[in-house]
Design a protein around this motif. Structure first.
Motif, PDB file in Angstrom:
ATOM      1  N   LEU A 223      55.048  49.575  24.524  1.00 56.19           N
ATOM      2  CA  LEU A 223      54.182  48.548  23.946  1.00 56.19           C
ATOM      3  C   LEU A 223      53.089  48.138  24.923  1.00 56.19           C
ATOM      4  O   LEU A 223      51.940  47.907  24.532  1.00 56.19           O
ATOM      5  CB  LEU A 223      55.017  47.334  23.538  1.00 56.19           C
ATOM      6  N   GLU A 224      53.427  48.069  26.189  1.00 55.41           N
ATOM      7  CA  GLU A 224      52.415  47.738  27.200  1.00 55.41           C
ATOM      8  C   GLU A 224      51.327  48.807  27.230  1.00 55.41           C
ATOM      9  O   GLU A 224      50.128  48.495  27.280  1.00 55.41           O
ATOM     10  CB  GLU A 224      53.064  47.603  28.574  1.00 55.41           C
ATOM     11  N   ALA A 225      51.722  50.071  27.192  1.00 53.34           N
ATOM     12  CA  ALA A 225      50.743  51.159  27.237  1.00 53.34           C
ATOM     13  C   ALA A 225      49.845  51.139  25.998  1.00 53.34           C
ATOM     14  O   ALA A 225      48.628  51.345  26.100  1.00 53.34           O
ATOM     15  CB  ALA A 225      51.470  52.500  27.347  1.00 53.34           C
ATOM     16  N   GLN A 226      50.439  50.895  24.822  1.00 55.78           N
ATOM     17  CA  GLN A 226      49.634  50.823  23.603  1.00 55.78           C
ATOM     18  C   GLN A 226      48.641  49.669  23.678  1.00 55.78           C
ATOM     19  O   GLN A 226      47.481  49.793  23.255  1.00 55.78           O
ATOM     20  CB  GLN A 226      50.542  50.642  22.392  1.00 55.78           C
ATOM     21  N   ALA A 227      49.080  48.539  24.209  1.00 52.72           N
ATOM     22  CA  ALA A 227      48.188  47.389  24.332  1.00 52.72           C
ATOM     23  C   ALA A 227      47.024  47.690  25.272  1.00 52.72           C
ATOM     24  O   ALA A 227      45.875  47.331  24.993  1.00 52.72           O
ATOM     25  CB  ALA A 227      48.968  46.174  24.831  1.00 52.72           C
ATOM     26  N   GLU A 228      47.301  48.362  26.362  1.00 52.73           N
ATOM     27  CA  GLU A 228      46.237  48.683  27.317  1.00 52.73           C
ATOM     28  C   GLU A 228      45.188  49.588  26.680  1.00 52.73           C
ATOM     29  O   GLU A 228      43.986  49.460  26.954  1.00 52.73           O
ATOM     30  CB  GLU A 228      46.834  49.344  28.564  1.00 52.73           C
ATOM     31  N   GLU A 229      45.620  50.494  25.822  1.00 55.12           N
ATOM     32  CA  GLU A 229      44.662  51.348  25.119  1.00 55.12           C
ATOM     33  C   GLU A 229      43.759  50.509  24.217  1.00 55.12           C
ATOM     34  O   GLU A 229      42.544  50.750  24.120  1.00 55.12           O
ATOM     35  CB  GLU A 229      45.402  52.400  24.297  1.00 55.12           C
ATOM     36  N   VAL A 230      44.336  49.516  23.558  1.00 54.07           N
ATOM     37  CA  VAL A 230      43.544  48.639  22.692  1.00 54.07           C
ATOM     38  C   VAL A 230      42.572  47.800  23.529  1.00 54.07           C
ATOM     39  O   VAL A 230      41.408  47.624  23.143  1.00 54.07           O
ATOM     40  CB  VAL A 230      44.464  47.733  21.850  1.00 54.07           C
ATOM     41  N   PHE A 231      43.024  47.276  24.650  1.00 53.13           N
ATOM     42  CA  PHE A 231      42.123  46.490  25.497  1.00 53.13           C
ATOM     43  C   PHE A 231      40.899  47.311  25.892  1.00 53.13           C
ATOM     44  O   PHE A 231      39.758  46.823  25.874  1.00 53.13           O
ATOM     45  CB  PHE A 231      42.844  46.024  26.773  1.00 53.13           C
ATOM     46  N   ALA A 232      41.130  48.559  26.275  1.00 53.97           N
ATOM     47  CA  ALA A 232      40.015  49.424  26.674  1.00 53.97           C
ATOM     48  C   ALA A 232      39.054  49.640  25.511  1.00 53.97           C
ATOM     49  O   ALA A 232      37.822  49.619  25.692  1.00 53.97           O
ATOM     50  CB  ALA A 232      40.555  50.761  27.182  1.00 53.97           C
ATOM     51  N   ARG A 233      39.600  49.815  24.315  1.00 55.92           N
ATOM     52  CA  ARG A 233      38.750  50.021  23.137  1.00 55.92           C
ATOM     53  C   ARG A 233      37.910  48.778  22.844  1.00 55.92           C
ATOM     54  O   ARG A 233      36.714  48.879  22.537  1.00 55.92           O
ATOM     55  CB  ARG A 233      39.641  50.340  21.927  1.00 55.92           C
ATOM     56  N   ILE A 234      38.507  47.593  22.943  1.00 54.43           N
ATOM     57  CA  ILE A 234      37.778  46.352  22.668  1.00 54.43           C
ATOM     58  C   ILE A 234      36.649  46.169  23.679  1.00 54.43           C
ATOM     59  O   ILE A 234      35.511  45.830  23.314  1.00 54.43           O
ATOM     60  CB  ILE A 234      38.734  45.145  22.687  1.00 54.43           C
ATOM     61  N   ARG A 235      36.934  46.401  24.945  1.00 58.08           N
ATOM     62  CA  ARG A 235      35.885  46.222  25.960  1.00 58.08           C
ATOM     63  C   ARG A 235      34.751  47.221  25.780  1.00 58.08           C
ATOM     64  O   ARG A 235      33.590  46.905  26.040  1.00 58.08           O
ATOM     65  CB  ARG A 235      36.503  46.342  27.361  1.00 58.08           C
ATOM     66  N   GLU A 236      35.092  48.395  25.325  1.00 55.39           N
ATOM     67  CA  GLU A 236      34.048  49.401  25.074  1.00 55.39           C
ATOM     68  C   GLU A 236      33.115  48.964  23.945  1.00 55.39           C
ATOM     69  O   GLU A 236      31.932  49.318  23.942  1.00 55.39           O
ATOM     70  CB  GLU A 236      34.686  50.749  24.710  1.00 55.39           C
ATOM     71  N   MET A 237      33.639  48.204  22.977  1.00 58.89           N
ATOM     72  CA  MET A 237      32.820  47.760  21.851  1.00 58.89           C
ATOM     73  C   MET A 237      31.779  46.727  22.266  1.00 58.89           C
ATOM     74  O   MET A 237      30.754  46.568  21.602  1.00 58.89           O
ATOM     75  CB  MET A 237      33.704  47.176  20.735  1.00 58.89           C
ATOM     76  N   GLY A 238      32.041  46.001  23.338  1.00 57.33           N
ATOM     77  CA  GLY A 238      31.143  44.933  23.749  1.00 57.33           C
ATOM     78  C   GLY A 238      29.903  45.444  24.455  1.00 57.33           C
ATOM     79  O   GLY A 238      29.815  46.599  24.872  1.00 57.33           O
ATOM     80  N   SER A 239      28.963  44.545  24.599  1.00 58.01           N
ATOM     81  CA  SER A 239      27.687  44.916  25.228  1.00 58.01           C
ATOM     82  C   SER A 239      27.720  44.794  26.738  1.00 58.01           C
ATOM     83  O   SER A 239      26.877  45.379  27.421  1.00 58.01           O
ATOM     84  CB  SER A 239      26.570  44.021  24.675  1.00 58.01           C
ATOM     85  N   ASP A 240      28.675  44.030  27.278  1.00 60.65           N
ATOM     86  CA  ASP A 240      28.689  43.801  28.726  1.00 60.65           C
ATOM     87  C   ASP A 240      30.031  44.115  29.373  1.00 60.65           C
ATOM     88  O   ASP A 240      30.246  43.792  30.538  1.00 60.65           O
ATOM     89  CB  ASP A 240      28.297  42.350  29.026  1.00 60.65           C
ATOM     90  N   GLY A 241      30.937  44.726  28.628  1.00 62.42           N
ATOM     91  CA  GLY A 241      32.233  45.091  29.189  1.00 62.42           C
ATOM     92  C   GLY A 241      33.250  43.961  29.208  1.00 62.42           C
ATOM     93  O   GLY A 241      34.390  44.171  29.621  1.00 62.42           O
ATOM     94  N   SER A 242      32.866  42.764  28.750  1.00 61.09           N
ATOM     95  CA  SER A 242      33.815  41.652  28.729  1.00 61.09           C
ATOM     96  C   SER A 242      34.683  41.744  27.488  1.00 61.09           C
ATOM     97  O   SER A 242      34.321  42.364  26.485  1.00 61.09           O
ATOM     98  CB  SER A 242      33.078  40.311  28.739  1.00 61.09           C
ATOM     99  N   MET A 243      35.834  41.080  27.550  1.00 58.97           N
ATOM    100  CA  MET A 243      36.702  41.055  26.381  1.00 58.97           C
ATOM    101  C   MET A 243      36.057  40.235  25.269  1.00 58.97           C
ATOM    102  O   MET A 243      36.129  40.610  24.083  1.00 58.97           O
ATOM    103  CB  MET A 243      38.066  40.472  26.753  1.00 58.97           C
ATOM    104  N   THR A 244      35.396  39.132  25.628  1.00 56.95           N
ATOM    105  CA  THR A 244      34.771  38.275  24.620  1.00 56.95           C
ATOM    106  C   THR A 244      33.718  39.023  23.823  1.00 56.95           C
ATOM    107  O   THR A 244      33.680  38.950  22.582  1.00 56.95           O
ATOM    108  CB  THR A 244      34.135  37.047  25.293  1.00 56.95           C
ATOM    109  N   SER A 245      32.863  39.740  24.497  1.00 55.57           N
ATOM    110  CA  SER A 245      31.807  40.492  23.818  1.00 55.57           C
ATOM    111  C   SER A 245      32.403  41.516  22.864  1.00 55.57           C
ATOM    112  O   SER A 245      31.929  41.688  21.734  1.00 55.57           O
ATOM    113  CB  SER A 245      30.913  41.180  24.849  1.00 55.57           C
ATOM    114  N   GLY A 246      33.463  42.185  23.309  1.00 58.74           N
ATOM    115  CA  GLY A 246      34.108  43.178  22.451  1.00 58.74           C
ATOM    116  C   GLY A 246      34.769  42.555  21.240  1.00 58.74           C
ATOM    117  O   GLY A 246      34.715  43.106  20.134  1.00 58.74           O
TER     118      GLY A 246
END
Length: 563
Positions: free
Chosen positions: A412-435
């Motif tokens: 579950l930790e590994a799956q969550a880390e993959e999601v975190f990376a995807r969310i940050r990639e969606m953002g304009s500045d690499g922050s979690m908020t932007s994603g």
């Protein structure tokens, strides 16, 4: 007895446990099995070097807190029994609150009706037929005076499950506490406030995300400085899971939202070691027993590591993830509803074995209506049986070291880390908020949750997943029609509307309107809005008046279409 080499962490834990015991922070209780066999406070390997990467598991009370926040586990303090309640008007809910507290509840959790959750007054045309039906109706601070009558707020931890209009309702709560003579600086409780999950799951927002985040930032600042024990944001995965997400999605989206609020606090210049302890979490305990336990353990570990390594938190208190749990509403069935008692007990046990800090157990009839008094008592007794009879509170993280549970936790930790990376990639500045904001705008979160829900529903219809009484073992000698369910009379709405009209007539109307106008003026500046909103609540401005004024100033929000 000489400790073997490689047991340094065990020795640290043992010393901390003994220190807590010497300081009186271990309960006087019988820590033996039913047969009278004494049990240790925690168990682990004699030689930690024999377990690869043992630091990821660790001991209770040690970073990264996989096994719990405290070296004493529940020997130090049991989880708080915090039953969620609210229906009809404030007087009716006050009676239920006092009943729950008298029966052994340890704190309050307030459910609000739909008009209140949407920032509407009970006499708003859009409130017709909804007043008091899914929670208690609250129109102004006077309702909270009645809601908490005879319940000293300074001495009672109070959780309020509301997000869109959370800040004005919080101000009304403060006014009610003031009128009781409470020292506001000593208040302790939790306000949900989590607006991110509204856009991804529950859909109860008032404005676009940015104005909501401004209010949340103001609330975090205010509480950090004026009410240090109060938790202004409860990051909610519960509604994400109830919308149909998987356990991994619930874990990842919830923690990502939490990271977004950390970034919000940092953007306000707040010290992460000061404000992070004011962030709490709210998770679902679903029916897959071991997956849920692993989810809770992974959540603590991920949060601790990210707070330390990404956001610079230095203290253990700032790195620790504290969470409330509610058993899964979506697991309840209208068919053979008595089976829901068993489901709730299993889910509650998973929450406890996962180390929850507080817990609500659903009633067997909640799939049909608000809980009856009898069903609410059964739900409460479910927790009390776990606490008093089963021995599960004797040992911290008793499943720690299980090959299966540890593998699930890692997965579950590994799956969550993959999601975190995807969310940050969606953002304009690499922050979690932007994603997160981009994911909301694009409908990414809702799309992912909908796909997960569809996959599970298809498995149910094919019979690949079983639900007793629904798609298997459907023969029954009883049915839901035999349950006596709680029904809210239409008279509740008529009485609430009449009370609201009287309240408006009796207040200083000019003062109330002036206070709301002043609040709007503050909204046009960068000043903290909580003091001005608090003044409006003191003047008995209604929730609808406050929220409508901000809607006129900030506009409303419509979810973008997604195909």
């Amino acid at each position: 007895m000489t400790e073997p080499a490689g047991s340094e962490a065990r020795q640290r834990w043992q010393q901390r446990y003994e220190s807590a015991q010497a300081a009186g922070r271990v309960r006087e209780a019988d820590f033996t099995t039913l047969s009278g066999v004494p049990v240790e406070p925690a168990y682990g390997p004699a030689d930690e070097r024999a377990v690869p990467d043992f630091a990821r598991i660790g001991w209770p009370g040690e970073f990264p807190f996989t096994r719990g926040l405290h070296p004493t586990g529940y020997r130090g303090r049991l989880w708080t029994i915090r039953q969620f309640a609210g229906f009809g008007n404030a007087r009716q809910t006050n009676e239920r609150f006092r009943s729950l507290l008298a029966a052994g509840g340890g704190g309050l959790s307030v459910a609000f009706d739909m008009p209140t959750l949407m920032g509407r007054d009970s006499d708003d045309p859009r409130a017709l037929g909804e007043v008091g039906h899914c929670g208690v109706a609250v129109d102004s601070a006077a309702d909270l005076d009645v809601l908490f009558a005879g319940i000293p707020l300074q001495d009672t931890t109070t959780s309020m499950t509301i997000s869109g209009p959370a800040v004005p309702v919080f101000c009304m709560y403060l006014v009610a506490a003031e009128r009781q003579g409470a020292d506001l600086a000593k208040l302790d409780g939790t306000l949900q406030t989590d607006i991110f999950k509204e856009y991804t799951a529950q859909k109860e927002w008032l404005f676009a995300p940015e104005p909501h985040l401004r209010l949340i930032g103001d609330l975090m600042e205010y509480c950090a400085h004026a009410i240090p024990a109060y938790k202004p944001v409860s990051v909610s995965g519960y509604h994400i899971r109830e919308a149909g997400s998987t356990a991994a999605q619930e874990l990842a989206y919830t923690l990502a939202d939490g990271f977004g609020y950390v970034e919000l606090g940092l953007s306000r210049g707040l010290d992460v070691d000061v404000f992070a302890p004011g962030l709490s979490f709210f998770f679902d305990a679903h029916i897959d027993f071991f997956e849920e336990i692993a989810k809770f353990r992974a959540a603590r570990r991920i949060w601790a590591r990210w707070l330390r390594d990404v956001y610079g938190a230095r203290t253990a208190k700032a790195q620790q993830l504290r969470f409330h749990t509610q058993t899964a509403g979506v697991s309840l069935t209208a068919q053979q509803p008595e089976n829901n008692i068993v489901r709730t007990a299993v889910e509650a046990l998973a929450a406890v074995l996962g180390g929850t800090n507080s817990l609500h157990t659903n009633a067997l009839d909640e799939v049909l209506a608000l809980p009856s008094a009898k069903a609410a008592q059964i739900a409460l007794r479910t927790q009390q049986v776990l606490a008093e009879e089963t021995g599960v509170a004797n040992v911290a993280d008793p499943l720690g070291g299980s090959w299966y549970v540890e593998a699930l936790t890692d997965s579950l930790e590994a799956q969550a880390e993959e999601v975190f990376a995807r969310i940050r990639e969606m953002g304009s500045d690499g922050s979690m908020t932007s994603g997160i904001l981009r994911g909301i705008e694009d409908g990414w979160f809702t799309g992912e949750i909908a796909e997960a829900a569809f996959t599970y529903q298809r498995a149910l219809e094919k019979g690949e997943k079983k639900v007793v009484g629904v798609n298997t073992l459907t023969d029954s000698v009883t049915d839901g029609d035999q349950l006596e369910i709680l029904r809210i009379s239409h008279q509740v709405e008529l009485d609430q509307r009449a009370e609201l009209a009287t309240r408006r007539q009796d207040r200083d109307d000019e003062a109330a309107r002036a206070a709301v106008a002043r609040m709007v003026e503050v909204a046009r500046t960068d000043q903290n809005m909580v003091p001005a909103m608090l003044a409006a609540a003191r003047a008995e401005a209604t929730l609808g008046e406050i929220c409508d004024a901000l809607r006129a100033e900030w506009g409303t929000y419509t979810e973008p279409a997604r195909f």
